[in-house]
Write an enzyme that holds these catalytic residues in place. Structure first.
Site, PDB file in Angstrom:
ATOM      1  N   GLY A 157       3.551 -10.445   2.622  1.00 39.72           N
ATOM      2  CA  GLY A 157       2.136 -10.730   2.424  1.00 39.72           C
ATOM      3  C   GLY A 157       1.434  -9.600   1.687  1.00 39.72           C
ATOM      4  O   GLY A 157       2.016  -8.916   0.836  1.00 39.72           O
ATOM      5  N   SER A 158       0.181  -9.340   2.049  1.00 35.96           N
ATOM      6  CA  SER A 158      -0.678  -8.477   1.230  1.00 35.96           C
ATOM      7  C   SER A 158      -0.310  -7.002   1.235  1.00 35.96           C
ATOM      8  O   SER A 158      -0.804  -6.248   0.388  1.00 35.96           O
ATOM      9  CB  SER A 158      -2.142  -8.638   1.665  1.00 35.96           C
ATOM     10  OG  SER A 158      -2.600  -9.937   1.349  1.00 35.96           O
ATOM     11  N   THR A 159       0.515  -6.537   2.174  1.00 39.32           N
ATOM     12  CA  THR A 159       0.970  -5.139   2.073  1.00 39.32           C
ATOM     13  C   THR A 159       1.753  -4.942   0.783  1.00 39.32           C
ATOM     14  O   THR A 159       1.818  -3.826   0.252  1.00 39.32           O
ATOM     15  CB  THR A 159       1.850  -4.755   3.279  1.00 39.32           C
ATOM     16  OG1 THR A 159       2.860  -5.745   3.464  1.00 39.32           O
ATOM     17  CG2 THR A 159       1.026  -4.618   4.552  1.00 39.32           C
ATOM     18  N   PHE A 160       2.326  -6.047   0.257  1.00 37.86           N
ATOM     19  CA  PHE A 160       3.099  -5.945  -0.981  1.00 37.86           C
ATOM     20  C   PHE A 160       2.188  -5.782  -2.198  1.00 37.86           C
ATOM     21  O   PHE A 160       2.666  -5.437  -3.286  1.00 37.86           O
ATOM     22  CB  PHE A 160       3.987  -7.177  -1.153  1.00 37.86           C
ATOM     23  CG  PHE A 160       5.084  -6.991  -2.156  1.00 37.86           C
ATOM     24  CD1 PHE A 160       6.219  -6.255  -1.846  1.00 37.86           C
ATOM     25  CD2 PHE A 160       4.976  -7.526  -3.434  1.00 37.86           C
ATOM     26  CE1 PHE A 160       7.227  -6.068  -2.780  1.00 37.86           C
ATOM     27  CE2 PHE A 160       5.985  -7.346  -4.366  1.00 37.86           C
ATOM     28  CZ  PHE A 160       7.114  -6.622  -4.040  1.00 37.86           C
ATOM     29  N   LYS A 161       0.899  -5.995  -2.031  1.00 36.31           N
ATOM     30  CA  LYS A 161      -0.025  -5.780  -3.141  1.00 36.31           C
ATOM     31  C   LYS A 161      -0.008  -4.324  -3.602  1.00 36.31           C
ATOM     32  O   LYS A 161      -0.400  -4.025  -4.735  1.00 36.31           O
ATOM     33  CB  LYS A 161      -1.437  -6.200  -2.742  1.00 36.31           C
ATOM     34  CG  LYS A 161      -1.601  -7.711  -2.601  1.00 36.31           C
ATOM     35  CD  LYS A 161      -2.958  -8.097  -2.049  1.00 36.31           C
ATOM     36  CE  LYS A 161      -3.074  -9.630  -1.930  1.00 36.31           C
ATOM     37  NZ  LYS A 161      -4.313 -10.056  -1.253  1.00 36.31           N
TER      38      LYS A 161
END
Length: 577
Positions: A306-310
């Site tokens: 999810g958004s930690t991969f941003k």
């Protein structure tokens, strides 16, 4: 008549020469055996009159970063019988039944078996072994052995691992560092007569065992205990399936804590840590449940980050120059890519925002746009450059690989979802190691536990070394990433990780597991401190929480509470933060 006499003489002569020839062959064979094979047969004869028993080597200890013993040895006994030496078989059988709690049938089978030595039971408490020795029965042998003992039961169970009945490592660090810790077994040699009776006048000869080396690791007992308590608390509060917490030094890869609750009891590793009904289960089904219990999700399981991969998309976009912190974007609540409308978590949209604000808002359309600007070829190149296609090299067995689209099968829609952390899977340790390299100035580190190998007296034998790689991204890009992520915590979606007096950078995430219709979520937060010079990086993942499931709401506070205690413990004071 004379003719018959001559014939008889010839027969006698032939027989004589045949006998003489046979005698010569036998004499030659005897000479050969006595002269050329004497040593071989002497050794064989000695073997027939020698009985050998192992003396187990003490396995090396596992020590935490402060020298606290996390895995040690307890003295146990192995009880054996030698049939040819037993003088009171019925008394011996009765004693074995009483002291070892085995059936009479089992005891009788062992005692009456005509073998050189028959093992009755291993891992017998030393107190019982001493009582058996005190009986003084001929033919009963009590040999001291070692059994692994873990003073803190469940602590770091899926990291430390455990040993089997032969004291050999099965999972975790116990198996990874088997050659370091196992030692070299010794021997007890006794001489017997032709009936197998030991010759007391000759006595025993011993080859003393060599103890294994101790392994000092980076895991800190105090930090691990605190993280484990925090994980159990949020798991109970959110009725989650599981919680993982990983704390490491992003500068050198040393892991301070690795928690995966529910953990299991290392001193009773075959008893399930759940209330699952095992009645009626077959051996293979039970083993599968045990393997799941022993599995380390931080290393062996992949998940959709999810958004930690941003953070990865941000770093690649900034490094490639396709975006700057001040670039302007507009979010209407979705972004259309080819024939797909991909929604933002904020259905009404964020409106006009800069890239930094898009990061603070965790805005999907902003990161989709950055991913599309990069393009498939560049994104794959950075995926490779950041090390995401390679294993981290962590010193634990069973590390899983990244699950990713083949480049030729990737279209614009797949690139768009990848940009905000969906449509692929990585391990938690891979995410932590990669982000470490993006915030530490651009140096890829190897996450690890092993630090030093010590002898029994505590003398240094070896300092363990791990690979690192410079130039993952530029120092300037790394600094910009840190600044943006600090603003995410101080002003944006990560505000629940903020601690007054410290600079903390981080990113929240909320992702869905497949199938999406099941409405099962993974909530997480990744944070590091101090933001300008990270000394510790933490990742908290909550699997299938009930009720409110947003990472910024339930995972960020876990890291905040951990850092409030751990940062001062590590000497990172507020005035320095």
């Amino acid at each position: 008549m004379r003719k018959n006499t001559m014939s008889s003489k010839k027969k006698v002569t032939v027989v004589f020469f045949l006998c003489a020839g046979l005698l010569l062959v036998l004499a030659g064979r005897l000479f050969y055996l006595m002269v050329f094979c004497s040593q071989y047969y002497s050794e064989k004869a000695d073997d027939l009159h020698e009985r050998e028993r192992d003396i187990k080597a003490a396995r090396g200890k596992i020590l935490d970063a402060n020298g606290t013993v996390l895995a040690a040895n307890r003295t146990v006994c192995t009880i054996s019988v030698i049939h040819s030496q037993i003088q009171e078989p019925e008394a011996v059988i009765a004693m074995l039944v009483k002291e070892l709690g085995i059936s009479e049938e089992t005891a009788r089978t062992r005692v009456e078996k005509n073998s050189s030595i028959e093992r009755v039971k291993t891992n017998v408490d030393k107190e019982i072994g001493d009582r058996i020795r005190a009986y003084g029965y001929a033919g009963v042998k009590v040999d001291e052995d070692f059994k692994r003992y873990y003073p803190y039961d469940e602590l770091a169970s899926k990291v430390l691992g455990f040993t089997g009945g032969d004291n050999q490592g099965i999972i975790g660090l116990e198996v990874e560092y088997e050659e370091v810790m196992k030692g070299i077994d010794g021997k007890i040699l006794t001489t017997t007569d032709a009936r197998g009776i030991e010759l007391s006048e000759i006595g025993e000869s011993r080859v003393e065992p060599v103890p294994g080396y101790n392994l000092k690791i980076s895991l800190d007992l105090n930090i691990q205990e605190y993280c484990q308590q925090a994980a159990r608390k949020v798991m109970e509060e959110k009725q989650a399936d599981a919680v993982s917490i990983l704390l490491m030094n992003p500068q050198n890869g040393e892991i301070y804590a690795c928690v995966n609750v529910p953990e299991f009891n290392l001193n009773d590793p075959f008893t399930l840590n759940t209330e699952a009904d095992t009645e009626g289960l077959g051996e293979e089904e039970l083993l599968e449940l045990q393997n799941q219990m022993w599995r380390n999700p931080c290393v062996s399981d992949t998940y959709e980050p999810g958004s930690t991969f941003k953070i990865i998309t941000m770093s690649a976009g900034l490094e490639e120059g396709v975006v700057t912190p001040e670039d302007s974007f507009f979010c209407p609540g979705y972004k259309i890519v080819e024939d797909r409308r991909i929604r933002c978590h904020n259905r009404t949209g964020h409106g006009a925002e800069t890239f930094t604000e898009g990061a603070q808002n965790s805005c999907n359309p902003v990161f989709i746009e950055v991913g599309l600007r990069l393009g498939i070829d560049n994104y794959y190149r950075y995926f490779e450059q950041f090390g995401l296609f390679r294993s981290t090299g962590i010193d634990l067995p069973g590390e899983a690989s990244t699950i990713m689209h083949q480049k030729e099968n990737m279209g614009q829609v797949e690139l768009a979802t990848l940009s905000f952390g969906q449509g692929f899977q990585i391990t938690p340790v891979q995410l932590a190691a990669t982000v470490s390299s993006l915030v530490n100035g651009g140096r890829r580190v190897t996450p690890h536990f092993g630090v030093e190998v010590l002898d029994a007296e505590g003398n240094l034998v070896e300092t363990l070394q791990y690979e690192s790689e410079e130039g993952i991204i530029s120092g300037e890009t790394s600094e910009t990433v840190r600044q943006i992520l600090e603003s995410v915590v101080s002003e944006g979606s990560g505000i629940n990780a903020y601690i007054e007096g410290y600079t903390i950078g981080g990113k929240t995430a909320t992702s869905q597991t497949l199938p999406r219709s099941a409405n099962r979520y993974i909530s997480s937060f990744l944070g590091f401190a101090p933001a300008e010079d990270p000394k510790v990086l933490g990742l908290c993942i909550i699997y299938n929480p009930q009720g409110i499931y947003y990472g910024g709401t339930i995972a960020a506070p876990v890291i905040r509470d951990i850092y409030a205690n751990v940062l001062p413990y590590l000497g990172i004071n507020k005035e320095n933060g």
